[in-house]
Design an enzyme around this catalytic site. Structure first.
Site, PDB file in Angstrom:
ATOM      1  N   ASP A 143     -20.490 -22.144  -5.150  1.00  0.00           N
ATOM      2  CA  ASP A 143     -21.319 -22.778  -3.973  1.00  0.00           C
ATOM      3  C   ASP A 143     -20.694 -24.188  -3.377  1.00  0.00           C
ATOM      4  O   ASP A 143     -19.873 -24.542  -4.095  1.00  0.00           O
ATOM      5  CB  ASP A 143     -22.930 -23.287  -4.529  1.00  0.00           C
TER       6      ASP A 143
ATOM      7  N   HIS B 211     -19.397 -24.417  -8.581  1.00  0.00           N
ATOM      8  CA  HIS B 211     -19.310 -25.040  -7.232  1.00  0.00           C
ATOM      9  C   HIS B 211     -17.807 -25.234  -7.138  1.00  0.00           C
ATOM     10  O   HIS B 211     -17.016 -25.635  -8.046  1.00  0.00           O
ATOM     11  CB  HIS B 211     -19.805 -26.439  -7.323  1.00  0.00           C
TER      12      HIS B 211
HETATM   13 ZN   LIG Z   1     -25.187 -26.063  -3.377  1.00  0.00          ZN
END
Ligand SMILES: [Zn+2]
Length: 288
Positions: free
Chosen positions: A92, A247
């Site tokens: 993400d 991430h």
């Molecule tokens: Zn996020």
């Protein structure tokens, strides 16, 4: 967590079709304007109390299964993706200057992964987005500017989704199928909007909490080795099934992604659409 907004100014030109549709000339800031869309029917949007993160017990309606809040009660609906038939990585908050280094590892074995991107980062790093897509990785939406959606009005939620789709379309000519809500903030109000875009929510069943590595001052700090140990335990317990939240916006977290890839999963993993037998994109437009 988007990178600090003004560090990288928008690089992507504002397309003519988007000017014609919105009347604007530049990409919005962190508060994108709501632009009405003819296919959105407000009567189909469920009425569920607006709540901030962690505000889970102030509204009785929120506890009802009808609300199905993931951020409050880990509730998932039938069309949510929250696990995978093979333990697989997802990333993400990109694209970022660290994304391609991570993808270089995946590319060594021709393994594809899934990237949930932020509109504000797509317009700053359009070449990273284009290159990720060109290499065959699946691009999903993670909103325009990483707001906690259950705390927003319907119009603001639509704005977060529509602008993220337009950034993706302006960069690579496609409409996303897969959507990851920031902070896992989703309930049946958000889903009833998302479905009108033809999109589906993607959650997770293993959170690396990789961002806690950045918090070196507190007792909550997490080390790379902790993440690897926890993930191996999960892998054993779940017979190598699951969906991992990671991430790619920050060097440290992207590096953990590389470690997980090299030390645990390698090419034995799937993209989100392959996890569930779905399509990669709703539509792909021919690129000139
Ligand atoms: Zn996020």
């Amino acid at each position: 967590m988007p990178a600090s907004p003004m560090q990288f100014p928008p690089k992507l030109p504002f397309p003519k079709w988007l000017h014609d549709f919105t009347g604007l000339n530049t990409w919005p800031d962190l508060e994108p304007p709501y632009i009405p869309l003819d296919f959105i029917d407000f009567n189909k949007i469920l009425n569920i109390p607006i709540h901030q993160q962690g505000q889970c017990y102030e509204f009785p309606d929120l506890r009802s299964p009808k609300s199905c809040s993931f951020d409050c009660f880990n509730c998932v609906e039938v069309d949510d993706v929250y696990t995978c038939s093979k333990l697989s990585q997802t990333f993400d908050d990109g694209p970022s200057p660290h994304t391609l280094k991570l993808l270089n590892e995946f590319d060594k074995t021709n393994t594809k992964t899934t990237l949930f991107t932020l509109g504000v980062n797509i317009i700053r790093f359009p070449e990273v987005y284009q290159e990720s897509y060109r290499r065959g990785h699946v691009m999903g939406s993670h909103t325009w500017s990483h707001k906690f959606l259950p705390g927003l009005t319907n119009e603001k939620i639509i704005a977060q989704i529509e602008w993220s789709i337009w950034a993706m379309n302006a960069t690579s000519g496609h409409l996303p199928k897969w959507f990851r809500p920031p902070y896992g903030g989703i309930d049946n109000r958000i889903r009833s909007i998302l479905r009108q875009f033809g999109m589906q929510a993607v959650l997770w069943d293993f959170d690396t909490f990789d961002w806690k590595m950045l918090d070196t001052s507190s007792q909550n700090t997490r080390k790379e080795a902790d993440i690897l140990v926890d993930l191996k335990k999960f892998q054993k317990l779940k017979f190598n099934k699951g969906l991992i939240l990671e991430h790619d916006a920050i060097q440290k977290t992207a590096d953990v992604g590389i470690e997980i890839y090299n030390k645990i999963l390698k090419s034995d993993q799937l993209t989100v659409p392959l996890c569930v037998g779905g399509i990669d994109y709703i539509k792909k437009f021919p690129q000139s």
